[in-house]
Design an enzyme around this catalytic site. Structure first.
Site: not given
Ligand code: GGG
Length: 352
Positions: A136, A186
């Protein structure tokens, strides 16, 4: 002294599961004499549609005042997911150095795994996800947009301090549980970052001689989590691998609806954030059908973090009871209960 909790309900089912959790927390506070104060921040994809940003310019400064943050869900059709995530959730994790994302999961009594032979108790593990670097990353870009040779580059970032601190945290957690750690890698295919990750794991393992550990390639690990989930206890993984693996482990347990997460700054210099693993589920939003357990269990982790282990254990006992009882199982668990039924049962348990 009151704990000041910043609340971000967010999108979709987020406001429903957060409101449910606040009702339950009020009951916990009453029974255990806790002073919990809330400041609600109405930041969401609706905010984005109205203002062009997911949160105001001083949003992070406002959150810095809190002792903890409770978040529901982020994302709504019409706003690209990378815009909503990078406009709210990811800046919070990074600005507040929440480098640990603990994602526990268990197959509790009353739950049914999609795996035929799995019984309650057979799955009980924690995915420790590196939360602020790895795959990320903002480093990269797009070139030649709209031309046949259009391209995109995204750089993964793995730093020695970043890998060391998450691996040390995971070794510590493994020591406090069964003494066994699995590291997801990996390094056969990803030729720079993953061999580096493995190198740091080996180095840190020497500092934790009382913990047994293994390296597992993420593809083989995904298969083993399905075929022999009993084998795993604490799994440490990079940001992307941890994200995927924690959805998989929750699915093996029977529903992502119960899965919690704690985004932790273990130094406690900044507030930590607690949120369910699930997203905003637009298909069931506003219907009172959402399973609040993922957020309630996240609140259990928050109470522990704030120094209230008895209150946390009491609430977690309520979670187990509500999952055991067929009348308080939501649709994702094969039941017919609504959000309010689960809240009612949890509050009754706490006041009993
Ligand atoms: N509960 C928080 C939420 O909406 N998570 C959705 C999501 O796509 N999260 C990506 C991540 O945790 O990096």
């Amino acid at each position: 002294m009151a704990h000041q909790i910043g609340v971000i309900p967010g999108d979709g089912i987020g406001p429903e599961v957060v409101a449910a959790t606040r009702t339950v927390l009020d009951a916990v506070a009453g029974v255990h004499a806790l002073d919990l104060a809330y400041v609600e921040h109405d930041w969401s994809c609706r905010t984005y549609a109205e203002t062009g940003t997911m949160m105001p310019d001083d949003g992070l400064d406002r959150l810095a005042e809190h002792d903890a943050i409770l978040l529901g869900a982020v994302g709504w059709p019409g706003v690209p997911d990378h815009v909503s995530l990078w406009g709210l959730l990811i800046p919070i994790r990074r600005h507040f150095r929440q480098y640990v994302n603990e994602r526990p999961i268990a197959l509790f009594e009353g739950m049914e795994s999609p795996l035929r032979r799995l019984r309650p108790g057979d799955l009980d593990l924690v995915v420790v996800r590196e939360n602020v670097e790895g795959e990320y990353s903002e480093i990269g870009g797009r070139l030649n947009r709209g031309f046949p040779d259009e391209m995109a580059v995204q750089e993964a970032v793995f730093t020695r301090p970043g890998v060391t601190r998450i691996v040390d945290h995971a070794f510590g957690l493994a020591r406090s549980r069964s003494g066994y750690l699995t590291s997801a890698t990996k390094s056969n295919g990803i030729v720079h970052t993953m061999p580096f990750w493995d190198e740091v794991v080996r180095e840190r393992a020497a500092e934790h001689p009382d913990v047994r550990w293994d390296l597992e390639l993420i593809d083989a690990l995904a298969a083993k989590v399905v075929l022999e989930p009993e084998r795993f206890d604490v799994i440490v993984a990079s940001n992307l691998f941890g994200d995927i693996l924690s959805d998989l482990t929750a699915a093996v347990a029977g529903s992502i609806g119960i899965a919690p997460s704690a985004n932790l700054d273990p130094t406690r210099e900044h507030p930590s954030m607690f949120e369910p693993v699930h997203g905003s589920a637009p298909d069931i939003a506003g219907q009172g059908l959402a399973n609040p357990i993922g957020t309630v269990w996240s609140a259990v982790m928050m109470l522990d973090h704030l120094g209230h282990p008895e209150a946390a254990a009491h609430l977690m006992d309520g979670v187990r009871r509500s999952l055991r009882d067929p009348t308080t199982r939501t649709r994702d668990l094969g039941g017919t209960a609504g959000t309010a039924d689960v809240v009612e049962a949890l509050v009754a348990h706490l006041r009993r």
